[in-house]
Enzyme design. Structure first.
Site: not given
Ligand code: PEP
Length: 256
Positions: A15, A17, A103, A105, A173, A179, A218
């Site tokens: 992803n 973003k 998601h 976000e 998630e 992040g 992460s």
């Molecule tokens: C995500 O935004 O779906 C995500 C898992 O981000 P990150 O791997 O940067 O934590």
């Protein structure tokens, strides 16, 4: 898709973003070249979800490779007066094969609710694409011991009755892990994924065993292997580490 008693084929989805100019296409070329150099049939599905502006060009570049292109969000209507939005049909026309919906976000920045996520999932299916439905608890909910309740409620309300292993992937998630460099313990991941699997089987019968459940938050080359070794972890949704081909390939390798 594999059946009862066997592990679903893993999926590693990147992803991007709101990152990615046309220069970033070099990373995608490097991912597909890296996979091709390994030779043999791929044991893992690989998907990259760039900003919508790059979908069409990436779909062209990746035609005939092991890597597919997806989108990060969509509106639920097929077309109409929705300035700035894109529908699953438009994204499919551009070459997307899957769309991330719900998601955290999007839920936080745009007030998306479970019922909006369900509408989006249904719209993705209407366009013949795969929906990657994201769920996960906040830090406060985890500290309050509510993780399983939150995730189960999100799952019940965000997934439509038409969910199948062919049209839907679930991504767990934890919001606090996205992040941040933080990850839950392996036992915690195992508990949540097992609860998700239980819900999927209760609601969708034996096919619920074949719905892929990704872990996201992460994921890096350094922790991908141990995460993948957990029961009911069928791949990863990767944010930051999907932007560089070497990191992303390191994660894909762990799932292959
Ligand atoms: C995500 O935004 O779906 C995500 C898992 O981000 P990150 O791997 O940067 O934590």
């Amino acid at each position: 898709m594999t059946g009862e008693g066997t592990r679903p084929r893993p999926l590693v989805a990147g992803n991007w973003k709101m990152n990615g100019l046309r220069t970033g296409i070099a990373e995608v070329r490097a991912v597909s070249a890296g996979l091709a150099a390994q030779g043999g049939p791929a044991a893992v599905d690989v998907l990259i979800c760039p900003p919508a502006t790059l979908i069409m060009v990436m779909a062209e570049i990746l035609k005939g490779t092991q890597v597919s292109v997806g989108a990060q969000d969509c509106h639920w209507a097929p077309s109409g007066a929705h300035t700035g939005d894109v529908s699953p049909e438009i994204l499919a026309d551009a070459g997307a094969t899957a769309i991330i919906v719900g998601h955290s976000e999007r839920r936080a920045d745009h007030g998306e609710t479970d019922s909006m996520v369900r509408l989006k999932q249904e719209a993705v299916h209407r366009a013949g694409l795969t929906a990657i439905v994201c769920i996960g608890e906040t830090k406060g909910q985890r500290l309050a011991g509510q993780t399983i309740d939150v995730v189960v409620r999100q799952l019940q309300s965000s997934l439509s009755a038409g969910t199948t292993s062919a049209n839907t992937v679930v991504a767990y998630e934890p919001v606090w892990a996205i992040g941040t460099g933080l990850t839950p313990t392996l036992d915690d991941v195992a508990d949540v994924h097992s609860a998700i699997r239980g819900q999927l089987v209760d609601r969708f019968g034996p096919d619920g065993r074949s719905v892929r459940i990704l872990y996201g938050g992460s994921v890096k080359p350094q922790n991908a292997k141990e995460l993948m070794s957990i029961d009911n972890v069928n791949g990863a949704l990767v944010g930051g580490a999907s932007l560089k081909a070497a990191d992303f390939l390191g994660i894909v390798d762990a799932y292959a």
